[in-house]
Design an enzyme around this catalytic site. Structure first.
Site, short mmCIF file in Angstrom:
data_model
loop_
_atom_site.label_atom_id
_atom_site.label_comp_id
_atom_site.label_asym_id
_atom_site.label_seq_id
_atom_site.Cartn_x
_atom_site.Cartn_y
_atom_site.Cartn_z
N ASP A 269 39.12 40.34 43.03
CA ASP A 269 39.42 40.98 44.31
C ASP A 269 40.76 40.54 44.91
O ASP A 269 41.24 39.44 44.65
CB ASP A 269 38.33 40.64 45.33
CG ASP A 269 37.06 41.43 45.11
OD1 ASP A 269 36.88 41.98 44.00
OD2 ASP A 269 36.24 41.48 46.04
N HIS B 167 39.68 48.39 47.57
CA HIS B 167 39.18 47.26 48.38
C HIS B 167 39.77 47.33 49.79
O HIS B 167 39.94 46.30 50.44
CB HIS B 167 39.55 45.96 47.67
CG HIS B 167 38.81 44.74 48.15
ND1 HIS B 167 37.48 44.73 48.49
CD2 HIS B 167 39.23 43.46 48.33
CE1 HIS B 167 37.12 43.51 48.87
NE2 HIS B 167 38.16 42.72 48.79
N HIS C 38 42.47 44.83 53.66
CA HIS C 38 41.36 43.88 53.66
C HIS C 38 40.70 43.81 55.04
O HIS C 38 40.46 42.72 55.59
CB HIS C 38 41.81 42.49 53.21
CG HIS C 38 40.70 41.71 52.58
ND1 HIS C 38 39.87 40.88 53.29
CD2 HIS C 38 40.26 41.65 51.30
CE1 HIS C 38 38.99 40.33 52.48
NE2 HIS C 38 39.20 40.80 51.26
N HIS D 46 38.49 36.02 42.60
CA HIS D 46 39.71 36.49 43.28
C HIS D 46 40.96 36.18 42.47
O HIS D 46 41.10 35.07 41.95
CB HIS D 46 39.81 35.83 44.66
CG HIS D 46 38.70 36.25 45.58
ND1 HIS D 46 37.45 35.69 45.53
CD2 HIS D 46 38.65 37.20 46.53
CE1 HIS D 46 36.67 36.27 46.42
NE2 HIS D 46 37.37 37.20 47.05
ZN LIG Z 1 38.32 40.68 49.32
#
Ligand SMILES: [Zn+2]
Length: 260
Positions: free
Chosen positions: A83, A134, A138, A230
């Site tokens: 991510d 995503h 954010h 991540h």
């Molecule tokens: Zn995230």
């Protein structure tokens, strides 16, 4: 409590409570919590709040996650998801590791980052990985906003991804922090994206040592797990180091599979 301290504390709490806490490129927010405990500098005249425009109403978060979230890879293998990228430092490193292991993953991209690093988006697609929207920046509260705002955010993000990789298939959407609402799941579906959650979260965004990331992932993984990690949003050296062990281990134990 003064508004400033309250805000800093709130930001700290949000970071503590969410699984995907760090936004793409604001490492300064990580430093926010200590400010809450520091003695606030006295300010002579706090501005009267009635002059500030009313904040837009946010839909409350549901007590339980909405129905329909995907948190299973779809077969016996484990699916890896990364991510908050793309990031020029870390994304190439994980891409190199995945390529060397002959496995693919799913990259949950931030729209702003995709716009900034189109060549990385193109490489992700070229090397056979799946794409996941995503959100544009954010936005942890995106699911709580008006439906038109959610749709605009998701569309803008997809446009940035497709500007970098024309005709790329964006199969998935993942809400930052996993703070889903049913309305958001519906919008993602209308735009042709399936809602992607996870089943294994080693909280690597909080920068535990690689050893801890490995232990958390390996003890929680089962056949069909979806692992959240991540490749951006801070120093990801420990995630990169952990993956050098995790990728071969998971591949041997379960296989590493594409989400389906
Ligand atoms: Zn995230």
């Amino acid at each position: 409590m003064r508004p400033r301290a309250a805000l800093a504390l709130a930001v700290g709490l949000v970071l503590l409570l969410t699984g995907c806490g760090e936004p793409g490129k604001t490492p300064s927010r990580v430093a926010a919590p200590p400010a809450a405990s520091a003695t606030p500098t006295p300010k002579p005249k706090p501005r009267p709040s009635r002059t500030t425009p009313p904040k837009p109403q946010l839909r409350p978060l549901p007590k339980n996650l909405p129905a329909g979230l995907h948190r299973h890879s779809g077969d016996r293998g484990v699916a890896l998801t990364f991510d908050d990228g793309p990031n020029p430092r870390w994304t190439p490193q994980i891409l190199d590791q995945l390529r060397a292991a002959h496995v693919t993953a799913t990259f949950c991209l931030i729209g702003q980052q995709a716009r900034r690093y189109p060549q990385l988006v193109a490489r992700i697609v070229r090397e056979g990985h799946q794409l996941c929207n995503h959100s544009w920046r954010h936005d942890m509260n995106l699911g709580r906003r008006p439906v038109a705002d959610i749709r605009a955010d998701l569309v803008r993000t997809n446009q940035a991804i497709r500007a970098a990789a024309p005709n790329a298939k964006i199969t998935w959407f993942r809400q930052p922090g996993g703070r889903w609402t049913a309305e958001e799941v519906a919008v993602a579906g209308q735009l042709g994206m399936r809602p992607l959650h996870w089943s294994v979260d080693p909280q690597d965004w909080d920068r535990p040592p690689a050893k801890a990331i490995i232990k958390r992932v390996e003890s929680a993984s089962r056949p069909g797990s979806v692992v959240l990690m991540h490749d951006a949003g801070g120093d990801r050296s420990q995630t990169m180091a952990a993956c050098r062990t995790l990728i071969p281990d998971l591949r041997r134990r379960y296989g590493i599979t594409q989400l389906r």
